[in-house]
Structures are given as structure tokens and as C-alpha cells.
Scaffold this active site. Structure first.
Site, short mmCIF file in Angstrom:
data_model
loop_
_atom_site.label_atom_id
_atom_site.label_comp_id
_atom_site.label_asym_id
_atom_site.label_seq_id
_atom_site.Cartn_x
_atom_site.Cartn_y
_atom_site.Cartn_z
N ASP A 44 0.83 -1.21 0.00
CA ASP A 44 0.00 0.00 0.00
C ASP A 44 0.86 1.25 0.00
OD1 ASP A 44 0.90 -0.13 2.62
OD2 ASP A 44 -1.10 -0.02 3.53
N LYS A 113 -1.08 -9.41 3.04
CA LYS A 113 -0.35 -8.89 4.21
C LYS A 113 -1.24 -7.91 4.94
CE LYS A 113 3.19 -5.91 3.88
NZ LYS A 113 2.73 -4.77 4.72
N GLU A 182 9.23 -3.98 10.78
CA GLU A 182 9.60 -2.67 10.23
C GLU A 182 10.07 -1.72 11.31
OE1 GLU A 182 8.01 0.95 7.33
OE2 GLU A 182 6.82 -0.89 7.53
#
Length: 277
Positions: A44, A113, A182
Site C-alpha cells: 500500500d 499482508k 519494520e
């Protein structure tokens, strides 16, 4: 050879690093796939690097389906993962399953995801129960940018580090086949990687993860609005593109392009006849 959930899991078990890159269109997907990368992510992040949004929150299911379909047409061997956009899964497991199913059935993805840890485990379980592979995403989750107060490293305190470890174990227990870490400290990512049986994919999480993912515009120097610390620029393709655009403009203005070898010919006899009319 086609990359699958099992081949990627086997890479972790063998200690072989896993490679993942983003792609958002057919022509780029073909190039990335032909490079031999293990997995392609239709992230995204396209909201920022393709559509010019400030963050990922404005990306819709239709955006994700549009780009996933394009990428899937260019992929032969990579394991294709599609992001579930903001508010496409958070409300309840039923909605999450319906939207995940669309990304597989209509988009051609191999897996989906979604961001979050313990709080989205019911959604992960529901999606996995329908035989749809799920890649989890914890740590700095971009869809939570407003809650975090910006794009900030997560897990630096004992409390937040323990929360991320708990999240990692929870998403594995819920059925996730891999997890993206992340913007977390390298040491924390190493601990999580050691404790999980599923692969960890790092982005700003250090070299001890089982694999790495980067946004291809970041690694090629094509996106300058925001350059994260963790993004190494392997080439400055953006500069090369601007140079080429400039050469094209100059040649058109000077009458140098198109040249003879860029033009089509008309038979001289036909030319004579039409000139006489």
C-alpha cells in the site's frame, strides 16, 4: 522455479536469506520477477510512491486490486503478496476474509499482508482457515502513523520491545506464514527471528532477519519526497531518467528526433501519385 510458502520456509530452515521487493505495475513486475527475487509485494506504499498521497491511509481496496492485477500478469516465479489497505480488515474477521479473498481471486495474489499484532489475530485466523496465506506486519506499521505520531522506530523501551515480541509470537500462533518487522532495533529483530519458526522479513530491522524487503523506488533513487534511513540506493535511476527526458526534449526541439531510422517509408510511386492529386 515458483516460490511458494513452503520454499520460502525452507530457505529459513536452511539459513538462506529471502529477498523481497515491491512492484506496482506490469512492466516493473516483469523486470523484478526476472531478476530472481523470491517474493514481490504489492504494498500500500503505492499510495505514496505511485499516487502521491502523504501516507498509506487513503489507499482503497480498488487501488490495491487494480495494481495487484497488473503485477500478477507480469509475475511467473516470485511469491506474490498484496497488502490489505487501511480499514479493509480491522473491523471484523468476516470483512477481513472477504477482502483477502478478493485480492486472491480478483487480484491474482498468492498471499495477503495485514498490519498489527495480537489485535488482528482473529482476522489472521479467519483468513488462514480459508487457505489464504497471510504475511503479518509488526513494529512500525505505517497504517498506524497517526497513533504513533509519525514514522518512528518502535521497540526501543523494554515495554514496547516485549509487546513486539508478544505480537510476533501471536501472529505465528494465529497462522501467519511470515512476518515483516519494520523499523525496530536490530537486536530486537534478531531475538524475534531466533524465537519464531516462520520467516522474518526486515525493513529497517537489521541484517539478522531471515530476509529483507525494500520499496523499489527507494533502492533505485526514484522517490525523493521521503528517503528513509534504511533504504540503500543501489542506483540513482531517477537521475538517469531525468537526463534521458532532457535529451529527448532537446532533440525534439532541435529537429533531431525522430531521425530517419525512427520513421516509416512510403513507396515512391505511391508518393508520386498522391502528390499529383
Amino acid at each position: 522455479m515458483k516460490n511458494t510458502v513452503q520454499t520460502i520456509l525452507s530457505q529459513k530452515q536452511r539459513g538462506e536469506k529471502i529477498t523481497m521487493l515491491t512492484a506496482y505495475d506490469y512492466s516493473t513486475a516483469k523486470l523484478v520477477d526476472e531478476s530472481g527475487v523470491n517474493s514481490i509485494l504489492v504494498g500500500d506504499s503505492l499510495g505514496m510512491v505511485m499516487l502521491g498521497y502523504e501516507n498509506t491511509l487513503s489507499v482503497t481496496m480498488e487501488d490495491m486490486l487494480h495494481h495487484t492485477r497488473a503485477v500478477s500478469r507480469g509475475v511467473k516465479n516470485a511469491f506474490l503478496i498484496a497488502d490489505m489497505p487501511f480499514m479493509s480488515y480491522e473491523t471484523d474477521p468476516k470483512t477481513a476474509l472477504e477482502n483477502a479473498g478478493r485480492l486472491i481471486k480478483e487480484g491474482g495474489a498468492n498471499a495477503v499482508k495485514l498490519e498489527g499484532g495480537c489485535e488482528v489475530c482473529p482476522q489472521i485466523k479467519a483468513i488462514c482457515a480459508a487457505s489464504i496465506p497471510v504475511c503479518a506486519h509488526i513494529g512500525m506499521t505505517p497504517q498506524s502513523v497517526n497513533a504513533f505520531g509519525g514514522f518512528k522506530v518502535q521497540g526501543r523501551s523494554e515495554e514496547t520491545a516485549r509487546k513486539i515480541i508478544d505480537d510476533a509470537k501471536a501472529v505465528e500462533e494465529a497462522g501467519a506464514c511470515m512476518v515483516v518487522l519494520e523499523c525496530v532495533p536490530r537486536e530486537l529483530a534478531a531475538v524475534i527471528t531466533q524465537q519464531l519458526s516462520i520467516p522474518t522479513i526486515g525493513i529497517g530491522a537489521g541484517a539478522d532477519c531471515d530476509g529483507q524487503v525494500l520499496v523499489y523506488q527507494d533502492m533505485l533513487g526514484m522517490f525523493s519526497d521521503f528517503v528513509p534511513k534504511f533504504a540503500k540506493q543501489y542506483r540513482r535511476v531517477g537521475d538517469i531518467m531525468k537526463e534521458a527526458f532532457g535529451e529527448y526534449i532537446n532533440e525534439v526541439r532541435a529537429g533531431q528526433f525522430p531521425a530517419e531510422n525512427n520513421s516509416y517509408k512510403l513507396d515512391e510511386k505511391i508518393l508520386e501519385r498522391i502528390m499529383l492529386r
